[in-house]
Design an enzyme around this catalytic site. Sequence first.
Site, PDB file in Angstrom:
ATOM      1  N   ARG A 159      33.084 -13.668 -64.355  1.00  0.00           N
ATOM      2  CA  ARG A 159      32.922 -13.993 -63.371  1.00  0.00           C
ATOM      3  C   ARG A 159      31.835 -13.317 -62.873  1.00  0.00           C
ATOM      4  NH1 ARG A 159      37.989 -14.345 -59.507  1.00  0.00           N
ATOM      5  NH2 ARG A 159      37.010 -15.316 -59.011  1.00  0.00           N
ATOM      6  N   ASN A 170      47.672  -5.656 -58.529  1.00  0.00           N
ATOM      7  CA  ASN A 170      46.376  -7.316 -59.061  1.00  0.00           C
ATOM      8  C   ASN A 170      46.744  -6.913 -57.276  1.00  0.00           C
ATOM      9  OD1 ASN A 170      44.664  -8.930 -58.448  1.00  0.00           O
ATOM     10  ND2 ASN A 170      46.230 -10.286 -60.156  1.00  0.00           N
TER      11      ASN A 170
END
Length: 141
Positions: A107, A74
């Site tokens: 987003r 990540n």
Amino acid sequence: MYFMKVIIINGPNLNLLGKREPSVYGTESFETYFKVLKSKFPQVKLTYFQSNIEGEIIDKIHETGFSFDGIILNAAAYTHTSVGIADAVKAVETPVVEVHISNVYQRESFRHTSYISPNVKGIIAGFGMRSYELALRSFID
């Protein structure tokens, strides 16, 4: 008995999980979740590394990318900016799964581009902390 070796590498600001934007990232710290994950997968030697520094993430990919069975990455904001991390992922032999806690496509538009994605085994996004478990299962199943 052979234990599969998998590392989770987290990028910038993920040290603030549980405190940072709980409406997006939840209220659990990664350290708490990591303990749960380790207990769910005792057959995996699972390690964890987090850094806010791009070069340290690249160094960790280099360090583990030829001796581990899997990398769960990540890269956080570096996903959308780091050619260096993308090149590191491409350079190693260990398969990498790109993970995002949030659904990046819900987003800001700059989050819709990943420099890392073309070089990974797969991408998991939008399942909260469970995204890490799904990535880990992709190495086991």
